[in-house]
Enzyme design. Structure first.
Site, PDB file in Angstrom:
ATOM      1  N   SER A 106       5.801 -17.280 -43.479  1.00  0.00           N
ATOM      2  CA  SER A 106       7.011 -18.201 -42.572  1.00  0.00           C
ATOM      3  C   SER A 106       8.174 -17.411 -43.621  1.00  0.00           C
ATOM      4  O   SER A 106       7.701 -17.512 -45.219  1.00  0.00           O
ATOM      5  CB  SER A 106       7.224 -18.951 -42.387  1.00  0.00           C
ATOM      6  OG  SER A 106       8.401 -19.755 -43.133  1.00  0.00           O
ATOM      7  N   TYR A 129      13.868 -14.354 -40.995  1.00  0.00           N
ATOM      8  CA  TYR A 129      15.088 -15.599 -40.481  1.00  0.00           C
ATOM      9  C   TYR A 129      16.258 -14.650 -40.674  1.00  0.00           C
ATOM     10  O   TYR A 129      16.312 -14.328 -41.869  1.00  0.00           O
ATOM     11  CB  TYR A 129      15.447 -17.244 -41.020  1.00  0.00           C
ATOM     12  CG  TYR A 129      14.593 -17.440 -40.580  1.00  0.00           C
ATOM     13  CD1 TYR A 129      14.329 -17.697 -38.750  1.00  0.00           C
ATOM     14  CD2 TYR A 129      13.406 -18.739 -41.381  1.00  0.00           C
ATOM     15  CE1 TYR A 129      14.437 -18.691 -38.112  1.00  0.00           C
ATOM     16  CE2 TYR A 129      12.800 -19.563 -39.923  1.00  0.00           C
ATOM     17  CZ  TYR A 129      13.082 -19.921 -38.632  1.00  0.00           C
ATOM     18  OH  TYR A 129      12.005 -20.742 -37.502  1.00  0.00           O
ATOM     19  N   THR A 155      12.336 -13.853 -36.274  1.00  0.00           N
ATOM     20  CA  THR A 155      12.445 -14.869 -35.290  1.00  0.00           C
ATOM     21  C   THR A 155      14.226 -15.376 -34.065  1.00  0.00           C
ATOM     22  O   THR A 155      15.337 -14.734 -34.798  1.00  0.00           O
ATOM     23  CB  THR A 155      12.476 -16.808 -35.846  1.00  0.00           C
ATOM     24  OG1 THR A 155      11.492 -16.281 -35.903  1.00  0.00           O
ATOM     25  CG2 THR A 155      13.058 -17.612 -35.246  1.00  0.00           C
ATOM     26  N   LYS A 230      10.447 -12.068 -32.015  1.00  0.00           N
ATOM     27  CA  LYS A 230       9.645 -13.517 -31.577  1.00  0.00           C
ATOM     28  C   LYS A 230      10.592 -15.001 -31.042  1.00  0.00           C
ATOM     29  O   LYS A 230      11.534 -15.309 -31.441  1.00  0.00           O
ATOM     30  CB  LYS A 230       9.043 -13.872 -33.030  1.00  0.00           C
ATOM     31  CG  LYS A 230       8.792 -15.366 -33.103  1.00  0.00           C
ATOM     32  CD  LYS A 230       7.817 -15.192 -34.573  1.00  0.00           C
ATOM     33  CE  LYS A 230       6.547 -17.023 -33.987  1.00  0.00           C
ATOM     34  NZ  LYS A 230       8.267 -18.289 -34.337  1.00  0.00           N
ATOM     35  N   HIS A 254       8.820 -21.495 -30.055  1.00  0.00           N
ATOM     36  CA  HIS A 254       8.955 -22.114 -31.586  1.00  0.00           C
ATOM     37  C   HIS A 254       8.511 -22.982 -31.742  1.00  0.00           C
ATOM     38  O   HIS A 254       8.745 -24.147 -32.398  1.00  0.00           O
ATOM     39  CB  HIS A 254      10.250 -21.791 -31.778  1.00  0.00           C
ATOM     40  CG  HIS A 254      11.042 -22.231 -33.135  1.00  0.00           C
ATOM     41  ND1 HIS A 254      11.351 -21.717 -33.492  1.00  0.00           N
ATOM     42  CD2 HIS A 254      10.407 -22.891 -34.309  1.00  0.00           C
ATOM     43  CE1 HIS A 254      11.744 -21.357 -35.008  1.00  0.00           C
ATOM     44  NE2 HIS A 254      11.214 -22.283 -35.301  1.00  0.00           N
TER      45      HIS A 254
HETATM   46  C1  GLV Z   1      10.196 -23.238 -38.989  1.00  0.00           C
HETATM   47  O1  GLV Z   1      10.675 -22.910 -38.866  1.00  0.00           O
HETATM   48  C2  GLV Z   1      11.065 -25.086 -38.070  1.00  0.00           C
HETATM   49  O2  GLV Z   1      10.920 -24.282 -36.439  1.00  0.00           O
HETATM   50  O3  GLV Z   1      10.985 -25.726 -38.269  1.00  0.00           O
END
Ligand code: GLV
Length: 367
Positions: A106, A129, A155, A230, A254
């Site tokens: 991540s 991100y 994402t 994603k 997600h």
């Molecule tokens: C991180 O990506 C979350 O969804 O908290």
């Protein structure tokens, strides 16, 4: 008590972790309908097993985006793993590479790309991100490349953070002894405590709400790494993603933490896979807890799946050994599912091996 399936780690993690941490990992958005549905939808898909096929040898290795892995079961990006266990992302990286599979790190990891790379060899993807400050993004992507990461999972479902009510009630923030390691030194590594979810405020302050398809193109100008988009749930976006150079699609909601009342990913998968027409691989995350789930996803067109929460919960319970065990349990269950369905290799898993609720409605019967 001996853990015999992946789901049992959740209760152990709940007992062990501070409430704020457990709730952050476990929560979905708002009513958590999609969270429940990610699991329930799998249970509405049934098998049509084929019998009397010699299944004494089952082969589940596969090559994805040119990388050979031991099974189509990979690790999804989940944030802030050192809240679960002091070894955090190190443990996950080691467990993934011991299992011969891919870990996705991540952006919001509590270990940096360089630190994770230092754990040893392994095929790793980096989840990205996009921050408002594009210099930060360009620098981070370059660091991931140099650290040997093999793909970017971009994402695309988080222009704003979903409303997770436990995080609001708990005033969620990253414990002060930890930081978002990739952003340390950029003054973006900490999450301030706010009157609601600290993470939601962080996202509102730093993440680019204006992200659009042109940024997918931009990303390709700053990296040669393949870009996986994603957060795709529709055929329309699948086609646009491919037109814009996506090397792969991840069907994801997600972990049901963003928009509530989106379909379960296993329900959205087939339309996405059909729209992709085999031009790029399609992957799925969300709700995978059993080897049978993995089989169902492959039967509906996925080339592989990613697991998220099972990693966090097993990490919390037993560190690296827990994550290894989760990967092994899923592998064993998937192998058994293949055998009992009469499939000796991944390519023998077909759409005819399953029957969905939609199929039954079309056929005029119901479960
Ligand atoms: C991180 O990506 C979350 O969804 O908290």
């Amino acid at each position: 008590m001996e853990v015999v399936n992946v789901m049992e780690y959740q209760a152990i993690a709940k007992k062990k972790l501070p409430k704020m941490v457990y709730d952050y990992y476990a929560s979905g958005a708002e009513d958590e309908w999609s969270l429940r549905e990610n699991r329930h939808a799998f249970s509405r898909i049934l098998f049509r097993p084929r019998i009397l096929i010699d299944v004494s040898n089952i082969e589940m290795t596969t090559t994805l985006l040119g990388f050979k892995i031991s099974m189509p079961i990979m690790i999804a990006p989940t944030a802030m793993q050192k809240m679960a266990h002091p070894d955090g992302e190190y443990a996950t990286a080691r467990a993934a590479s011991a299992a011969g599979t891919i870990m996705t790190l991540s952006s919001w990891a509590t270990s940096s790309v360089e630190e994770v790379a230092s754990t040893g060899p392994g095929i790793r993807f980096f989840q990205l991100y996009v921050y408002k400050d594009r210099k930060v993004v360009a620098q981070l992507v370059r660091r991931a490349e140099r650290a040997g990461f093999k793909a970017i999972a971009l994402t695309v479902d988080t222009p704003r953070l979903g409303r997770r009510e436990d995080d609001i009630r708990n005033r969620f923030t990253l414990p002060p002894y930890l930081s978002l390691k990739n952003f340390e030194g950029l003054d973006l590594g900490t999450i301030d405590q706010t009157a609601d979810s600290g993470l939601a405020s962080y996202v509102a302050g730093q993440i680019d709400r204006s992200l659009s398809w042109k940024d997918v193109k931009w990303l390709q100008t700053i990296t040669d790494l393949p870009i996986l988009v994603k957060g795709v749930l529709t055929a329309e976006d699948t086609r646009i993603a491919i037109q814009n150079g996506a090397a792969g699609i991840i069907v994801s909601n997600h972990g049901a933490r963003q928009l509530d009342y989106v379909p379960a990913t296993i329900i959205a998968l087939e339309e996405v896979a059909k729209a992709a027409q085999g031009r790029v691989p399609v992957f799925l995350d969300g709700g995978v807890r059993r080897g049978t789930d993995v089989f169902k996803a492959l039967a509906l067109g996925a080339s592989g799946i990613f697991i998220g929460r099972p990693v966090l919960f097993s990490l919390a319970a037993e560190g690296e050994a827990g994550v290894r065990k989760v990967l092994q349990m899923l592998r064993d269950e998937f192998e058994l599912t293949m055998a009992l369905n009469g499939c000796r290799s991944l390519k023998e898993i077909t759409r005819n091996h399953i029957i969905t609720e939609a199929d039954q409605l079309r056929m005029g019967s119901r479960l």
